[in-house]
Motif scaffolding. Structure first.
Motif, PDB file in Angstrom:
ATOM      1  N   SER A  89      42.689  26.608 -31.756  1.00  0.00           N
ATOM      2  CA  SER A  89      43.274  25.786 -32.299  1.00  0.00           C
ATOM      3  C   SER A  89      44.685  26.213 -32.863  1.00  0.00           C
ATOM      4  CB  SER A  89      42.588  24.678 -33.169  1.00  0.00           C
ATOM      5  OG  SER A  89      41.373  24.172 -32.573  1.00  0.00           O
ATOM      6  N   GLY A  90      44.317  26.981 -33.944  1.00  0.00           N
ATOM      7  CA  GLY A  90      45.505  27.506 -34.657  1.00  0.00           C
ATOM      8  C   GLY A  90      46.653  28.309 -33.908  1.00  0.00           C
ATOM      9  N   PHE A  91      46.125  28.938 -33.046  1.00  0.00           N
ATOM     10  CA  PHE A  91      47.059  29.978 -32.156  1.00  0.00           C
ATOM     11  C   PHE A  91      47.217  29.422 -30.997  1.00  0.00           C
ATOM     12  CE2 PHE A  91      44.914  33.443 -35.090  1.00  0.00           C
ATOM     13  CZ  PHE A  91      45.921  33.199 -36.033  1.00  0.00           C
ATOM     14  N   TYR A  92      47.160  28.145 -30.604  1.00  0.00           N
ATOM     15  CA  TYR A  92      47.123  27.647 -29.163  1.00  0.00           C
ATOM     16  C   TYR A  92      48.467  27.972 -28.628  1.00  0.00           C
ATOM     17  CZ  TYR A  92      47.301  24.162 -25.382  1.00  0.00           C
ATOM     18  OH  TYR A  92      47.388  23.703 -24.053  1.00  0.00           O
ATOM     19  N   LEU A  93      49.708  27.926 -29.194  1.00  0.00           N
ATOM     20  CA  LEU A  93      50.861  28.076 -28.950  1.00  0.00           C
ATOM     21  C   LEU A  93      51.226  29.449 -28.546  1.00  0.00           C
ATOM     22  CD1 LEU A  93      53.290  25.595 -30.626  1.00  0.00           C
ATOM     23  CD2 LEU A  93      52.419  25.406 -28.158  1.00  0.00           C
ATOM     24  N   ALA A  94      50.764  30.293 -29.575  1.00  0.00           N
ATOM     25  CA  ALA A  94      50.636  31.785 -29.383  1.00  0.00           C
ATOM     26  C   ALA A  94      50.005  32.180 -28.055  1.00  0.00           C
ATOM     27  CB  ALA A  94      50.251  32.611 -30.569  1.00  0.00           C
ATOM     28  N   MET A  95      48.679  31.648 -27.952  1.00  0.00           N
ATOM     29  CA  MET A  95      47.977  32.119 -26.522  1.00  0.00           C
ATOM     30  C   MET A  95      48.572  31.738 -25.534  1.00  0.00           C
ATOM     31  SD  MET A  95      44.228  31.507 -27.947  1.00  0.00           S
ATOM     32  CE  MET A  95      43.699  32.620 -29.398  1.00  0.00           C
ATOM     33  N   PHE A  96      49.223  30.535 -25.633  1.00  0.00           N
ATOM     34  CA  PHE A  96      49.896  29.930 -24.365  1.00  0.00           C
ATOM     35  C   PHE A  96      51.082  31.017 -23.889  1.00  0.00           C
ATOM     36  CE2 PHE A  96      53.146  27.587 -22.038  1.00  0.00           C
ATOM     37  CZ  PHE A  96      52.407  26.960 -20.932  1.00  0.00           C
ATOM     38  N   ALA A  97      51.898  31.414 -25.156  1.00  0.00           N
ATOM     39  CA  ALA A  97      52.849  32.703 -24.930  1.00  0.00           C
ATOM     40  C   ALA A  97      52.226  33.863 -24.194  1.00  0.00           C
ATOM     41  CB  ALA A  97      53.756  32.891 -26.019  1.00  0.00           C
ATOM     42  N   ILE A  98      51.211  34.204 -24.735  1.00  0.00           N
ATOM     43  CA  ILE A  98      50.449  35.369 -24.280  1.00  0.00           C
ATOM     44  C   ILE A  98      50.215  35.025 -22.856  1.00  0.00           C
ATOM     45  CG2 ILE A  98      48.419  36.970 -24.233  1.00  0.00           C
ATOM     46  CD1 ILE A  98      48.515  36.551 -27.188  1.00  0.00           C
ATOM     47  N   LEU A  99      49.577  33.966 -22.421  1.00  0.00           N
ATOM     48  CA  LEU A  99      49.045  33.487 -21.036  1.00  0.00           C
ATOM     49  C   LEU A  99      50.152  33.567 -20.046  1.00  0.00           C
ATOM     50  CD1 LEU A  99      46.903  32.715 -19.195  1.00  0.00           C
ATOM     51  CD2 LEU A  99      47.329  30.265 -19.835  1.00  0.00           C
ATOM     52  N   PHE A 100      51.395  33.070 -20.466  1.00  0.00           N
ATOM     53  CA  PHE A 100      52.579  32.911 -19.610  1.00  0.00           C
ATOM     54  C   PHE A 100      53.124  34.406 -19.254  1.00  0.00           C
ATOM     55  CE2 PHE A 100      57.012  32.928 -19.221  1.00  0.00           C
ATOM     56  CZ  PHE A 100      57.339  32.356 -18.281  1.00  0.00           C
ATOM     57  N   LEU A 102      51.424  37.218 -19.375  1.00  0.00           N
ATOM     58  CA  LEU A 102      50.449  37.744 -18.467  1.00  0.00           C
ATOM     59  C   LEU A 102      50.569  37.361 -17.187  1.00  0.00           C
ATOM     60  CD1 LEU A 102      47.173  37.785 -20.987  1.00  0.00           C
ATOM     61  CD2 LEU A 102      48.893  39.873 -20.415  1.00  0.00           C
ATOM     62  N   ILE A 103      50.797  36.367 -16.896  1.00  0.00           N
ATOM     63  CA  ILE A 103      50.858  35.638 -15.508  1.00  0.00           C
ATOM     64  C   ILE A 103      52.038  36.234 -14.776  1.00  0.00           C
ATOM     65  CG2 ILE A 103      51.551  33.691 -14.159  1.00  0.00           C
ATOM     66  CD1 ILE A 103      49.824  31.861 -16.233  1.00  0.00           C
ATOM     67  N   LEU A 104      53.070  36.780 -15.796  1.00  0.00           N
ATOM     68  CA  LEU A 104      54.157  37.535 -15.028  1.00  0.00           C
ATOM     69  C   LEU A 104      53.856  38.635 -14.442  1.00  0.00           C
ATOM     70  CD1 LEU A 104      57.077  37.009 -17.657  1.00  0.00           C
ATOM     71  CD2 LEU A 104      56.880  35.927 -15.407  1.00  0.00           C
ATOM     72  N   ARG A 105      52.767  39.393 -15.072  1.00  0.00           N
ATOM     73  CA  ARG A 105      52.557  40.815 -14.384  1.00  0.00           C
ATOM     74  C   ARG A 105      52.056  40.873 -13.087  1.00  0.00           C
ATOM     75  NH1 ARG A 105      48.579  43.473 -18.632  1.00  0.00           N
ATOM     76  NH2 ARG A 105      49.429  45.387 -17.709  1.00  0.00           N
ATOM     77  N   LEU A 133      55.744  43.187 -23.332  1.00  0.00           N
ATOM     78  CA  LEU A 133      56.218  43.012 -24.880  1.00  0.00           C
ATOM     79  C   LEU A 133      55.678  41.797 -25.503  1.00  0.00           C
ATOM     80  CD1 LEU A 133      58.194  43.674 -27.332  1.00  0.00           C
ATOM     81  CD2 LEU A 133      60.046  42.115 -25.924  1.00  0.00           C
ATOM     82  N   VAL A 134      55.630  40.448 -24.801  1.00  0.00           N
ATOM     83  CA  VAL A 134      55.370  39.359 -25.477  1.00  0.00           C
ATOM     84  C   VAL A 134      53.861  39.525 -26.010  1.00  0.00           C
ATOM     85  CG1 VAL A 134      54.783  37.076 -25.262  1.00  0.00           C
ATOM     86  CG2 VAL A 134      56.946  37.887 -24.591  1.00  0.00           C
ATOM     87  N   PRO A 135      52.675  39.923 -25.040  1.00  0.00           N
ATOM     88  CA  PRO A 135      51.410  40.144 -25.661  1.00  0.00           C
ATOM     89  C   PRO A 135      51.314  41.028 -26.964  1.00  0.00           C
ATOM     90  CG  PRO A 135      51.590  40.196 -23.103  1.00  0.00           C
ATOM     91  CD  PRO A 135      52.695  40.177 -23.630  1.00  0.00           C
ATOM     92  N   ALA A 136      51.901  42.261 -26.660  1.00  0.00           N
ATOM     93  CA  ALA A 136      51.867  43.259 -27.779  1.00  0.00           C
ATOM     94  C   ALA A 136      52.295  42.568 -28.986  1.00  0.00           C
ATOM     95  CB  ALA A 136      52.655  44.500 -27.483  1.00  0.00           C
TER      96      ALA A 136
END
Length: 384
Positions: A89-100, A102-105, A133-136
């Motif tokens: 819940s708290g890191f939803y947008l952050a996790m969405f950024a990580i997911l996006f 990771l999809i690029l990979r 960079l973004v996930p790290a």
């Protein structure tokens, strides 16, 4: 006696706290080097052939490495349900950024070589850079926010309320410092992998970048510790709390104290091994890069182990403090699933984790060896 009573509830909680740390470290070590290699790609490889060398060092293994991320997420979901609920819940947008990112990979790896146009390939190279960079960065920022406390609280019926607003809240100064530490740490690790698996001028550039990253890792790690001591309030349970009772995060009293994240080291001096290992591993990687030795990957892995362990040991028994209502903070002793659930999961983990480790070891042994430009040019078994 019921079978799951053979292991006490307190012991099971402690085992799963350790296993959660093992899975997070496993992800950082196993998937960290290909994230680091992706971040280094535009800088250590200047020609298309050199970039193909870097890509083919991680191409055959990066997908398998992400199993550690899946295992970590699954462990949080099953063993620590309140932690899963609050963090997602708290890191939803952050996790969405990580997911996006990771999809690029997978898209970058699969599509890059479909066309020979330089613009096409360079575009995907930078996409892979972003995917590293973004996930790290975001994962490090998340750890920095966990150390400061997350704005959530429990209602009297144990309904979780997250009171944060935007992603920008997470991008606070200390969170960004931890994000930069995470980036430097994984670049160092990626440089160690390239130095081990590649050949030629790419290796020399990776060693130079890895040396800078190793120094940055040590400096940022020390700076983060000093900042944590002087400028970040920690959390402490007032009195005692049962270690084998039902999970109820509100059944305790917590206070905020200055410098409290260092209290465990006074009570248990052996814990100092973790921060020492974090610094020693980074220094060992620096020496390995400077002396052109191929043990930089091992040294950087030890540094990752030490840095992540430092966070976990410093916070114990807390796993997610609440900055809004300290009494709602989640600890090892009041945020777990039932004793039966933890026991069943432990049995399943005892069966499947060795299989995963054995398979991973076999894959790396089969794929052992260096990737060089001549082999890439001849197309000998390299698909990226």
């Amino acid at each position: 006696m019921i079978l799951h009573d053979l292991i006490s509830y307190e012991t099971l909680r402690l085992i799963w706290w350790v296993l959660l740390g093992v899975l997070l470290i496993g992800f950082a070590v196993m998937d960290g080097f290909d994230l680091g290699a992706a971040m280094l790609l535009p800088f250590v490889a200047r020609t298309d052939l050199e970039r193909r060398v870097v890509l083919n060092t991680v191409g055959p293994v990066w997908e398998g490495n992400q199993v550690w991320l899946i295992l970590g997420g699954g462990a949080i979901f099953a063993a620590w349900p309140p932690l899963y609920a609050v963090s997602f819940s708290g890191f939803y947008l952050a996790m969405f950024a990580i997911l996006f990112a990771l999809i690029l990979r997978p898209v970058g790896f699969k599509y890059r070589s479909k066309r020979e146009r330089p613009v096409w390939r360079q575009t995907w190279d930078w996409a892979l850079f972003v995917g590293g960079l973004v996930p790290a960065l975001v994962m490090g920022v998340a750890v920095g926010n966990v150390l400061q406390g997350v704005p959530f609280h429990f209602e009297s019926d144990l309904r979780i309320i997250y009171d944060g607003t935007t992603l920008l809240e997470l991008l606070n100064p200390y969170g960004l410092l931890c994000g930069l530490l995470s980036v430097a740490m994984l670049i160092m690790h990626g440089a160690g992998w390239i130095a081990l698996k590649a050949d030629g001028v790419v290796v020399e550039r990776a060693r130079k970048a890895g040396s800078v990253a190793a120094i940055a890792t040590m400096v940022l790690f020390v700076l983060g510790g000093v900042w944590l001591w002087l400028g970040v309030d920690a959390y402490r349970v007032v009195g005692t709390m049962p270690h084998d009772g039902a999970s109820n995060p509100l059944a305790k009293t917590v206070e905020q104290v200055s410098g409290g994240w260092f209290a465990n080291y006074g009570v248990h001096p052996w814990m100092l091994v973790a921060p020492v290992l974090g610094l020693a591993g980074a220094f060992g990687a620096l020496v390995a890069f400077r002396d052109r030795r191929e043990i930089g990957l091992i040294a950087s892995a030890l540094s990752i182990f030490g840095i992540i362990s430092t966070v976990g040991l410093s916070m114990f028994p807390f796993i997610l403090p609440s900055s809004l209502d300290p009494n709602s903070s989640l600890t090892v002793w009041d945020a777990s699933s039932s004793q039966l659930t933890l026991f069943v999961m432990l049995v399943v983990t005892g069966v499947f984790l060795p299989i995963i480790l054995a398979y991973t070891t076999w894959v790396y042994s089969v794929l052992w060896g260096k990737v060089d430009e001549e082999a890439i040019a001849r197309g000998e078994g390299h698909s990226y």
